[in-house]
Design an enzyme around this catalytic site. Structure first.
Site, PDB file in Angstrom:
ATOM      1  NE  ARG A 114      -3.893   0.685   2.083  1.00  0.00           N
ATOM      2  CZ  ARG A 114      -5.117   1.064   2.473  1.00  0.00           C
ATOM      3  NH1 ARG A 114      -5.273   2.083   3.293  1.00  0.00           N
ATOM      4  NH2 ARG A 114      -6.167   0.428   2.044  1.00  0.00           N
ATOM      5  CG  HIS A 142      -8.817   0.820  -2.850  1.00  0.00           C
ATOM      6  ND1 HIS A 142      -8.170  -0.333  -2.445  1.00  0.00           N
ATOM      7  CD2 HIS A 142      -9.410   1.324  -1.719  1.00  0.00           C
ATOM      8  CE1 HIS A 142      -8.352  -0.524  -1.155  1.00  0.00           C
ATOM      9  NE2 HIS A 142      -9.092   0.461  -0.694  1.00  0.00           N
ATOM     10  CD  GLN A 145     -13.718  -0.984  -0.580  1.00  0.00           C
ATOM     11  OE1 GLN A 145     -12.935  -0.968   0.374  1.00  0.00           O
ATOM     12  NE2 GLN A 145     -14.958  -1.410  -0.467  1.00  0.00           N
ATOM     13  CG  ASP A 236     -13.669   7.445  -1.210  1.00  0.00           C
ATOM     14  OD1 ASP A 236     -13.593   7.250   0.024  1.00  0.00           O
ATOM     15  OD2 ASP A 236     -12.682   7.354  -1.965  1.00  0.00           O
ATOM     16  CB  CYS A 276     -14.196   2.421   0.099  1.00  0.00           C
ATOM     17  SG  CYS A 276     -13.683   4.144   0.131  1.00  0.00           S
ATOM     18  NE  ARG A 304     -10.743  -4.643   0.807  1.00  0.00           N
ATOM     19  CZ  ARG A 304     -10.040  -3.574   1.212  1.00  0.00           C
ATOM     20  NH1 ARG A 304     -10.666  -2.494   1.653  1.00  0.00           N
ATOM     21  NH2 ARG A 304      -8.731  -3.589   1.167  1.00  0.00           N
TER      22      ARG A 304
END
Length: 317
Positions: A114, A142, A145, A236, A276, A304
């Site tokens: 990440r 991403h 996600q 988001d 998310c 996830r």
């Protein structure tokens, strides 16, 4: 119990949703459903030793709750061992990223990264000939996600073809990966953004290219027009990690894009609210919406774990 047959091995790395072909994408979602069902079996689950003897590096330059926690749990529940790699080794200042990658691939069997620029995860992947690299979030993408998002929508709707999700806010990394994954799953995507915050044209073109089942991607400036009759509304944060200095200015620009009861009422009856996380209640979404029966944000967070287990199995199992 019957189990899904062993999955075919993917390309070495998972850096964007586009690294999955349609068959791989469907296979991953099917496997995610299987490991979710089998989780209740604990150590008796068919995949409980799938990564036995495997070490998976975890290199996180950005903070994380969901991604880090779910990966560590996933690795442990598959019988592997997560190894924390200090975040400074993602910067390239102490030693080149190329050298970090070429060292790590001699010790670990996979690497979860990440970081900020997508170029960094690409450098890790390019420099390590044997070690699969997984993008756990960059400024541009991403993909983990988005896998969880599609799994959640399928669990709620069953068949996804013919459905529409509206993303409201900044045309950022989450919007990019959602557009790719939703269109691949046959879900049309409406993207509502202010001027200068639009989704890049390359992303729109890519989403249209991988779309299946008649799905399409459309862009809007007016959020109310974008959400009219849709099956889900996705929000988001307005300022992502690394954009904190822009937060005050962005609040003014994005205020008309807040997801509230009025905006939700424009969607189809029973429409989902998605996010998310982490969410800034009172900014991109009101507390009433995120705590309403329409909200599936914690289901997304749970998904996830299962989609990342499936990904690890397909890359390493």
């Amino acid at each position: 119990m019957e189990t899904v047959p062993p999955p075919a091995r993917l390309a070495k790395d998972f850096l964007t949703i586009l690294d999955l072909g349609h068959a791989d994408f469907e296979r991953l979602l099917a496997l995610a459903a299987e490991v979710k069902s089998a989780r209740r079996l604990g150590v008796r689950a068919p995949t409980a030793t799938a990564l036995a003897g495997r070490q998976i590096g975890m290199l996180f330059e950005k903070p994380s709750l969901r991604t880090r926690s779910t990966f560590e749990v996933a690795i442990l529940e598959l019988g592997g061992h997560p190894l924390d790699v200090p975040s400074e080794f993602a910067g390239g200042s102490r030693e080149p990223i190329e050298d970090v990658a070429r060292n790590l691939e001699r010790w670990v069997h996979g690497l979860v990264v990440r970081t900020y620029a997508q170029e960094k995860v690409e450098t890790f992947a390019r420099s390590a000939q044997r070690m699969p690299v997984i993008n756990a979030l960059t400024n541009e993408h991403h993909p983990l996600q988005a896998l969880a998002d599609v799994m959640t929508m399928r669990e709620r709707w069953g068949r996804t073809q013919g459905r529409t999700v509206a993303y409201v806010g900044d045309g950022n990394n989450v919007a990019t990966s959602l557009a790719h994954a939703a269109c691949m799953a046959g879900i049309s995507v409406h993207v509502a953004t202010p001027e200068k915050y639009e989704l890049p044209q390359t992303v729109i073109d890519e989403a249209a290219e991988v779309a299946s089942g008649g799905a399409e991607i459309r862009c809007f400036a007016d959020p109310q027009e974008a959400v009219a009759g849709v099956d889900a509304i996705y929000a988001d944060v307005w300022a992502s990690m690394g954009e904190e200095e822009e937060a005050d200015a962005r609040r003014l620009v994005f205020a008309p894009y807040q997801v509230n009861d009025r905006l939700m009422s424009k969607a189809a009856p029973g429409a989902l609210f998605m996010h998310c996380l982490p969410a800034h209640r009172g900014e991109e979404v009101t507390a009433d919406v995120i705590e309403s029966p329409a909200s599936v944000v914690f289901e997304q967070a749970e998904s996830r774990l299962h989609t990342q287990k499936a990904l690890l199995l397909m890359l390493l199992g």
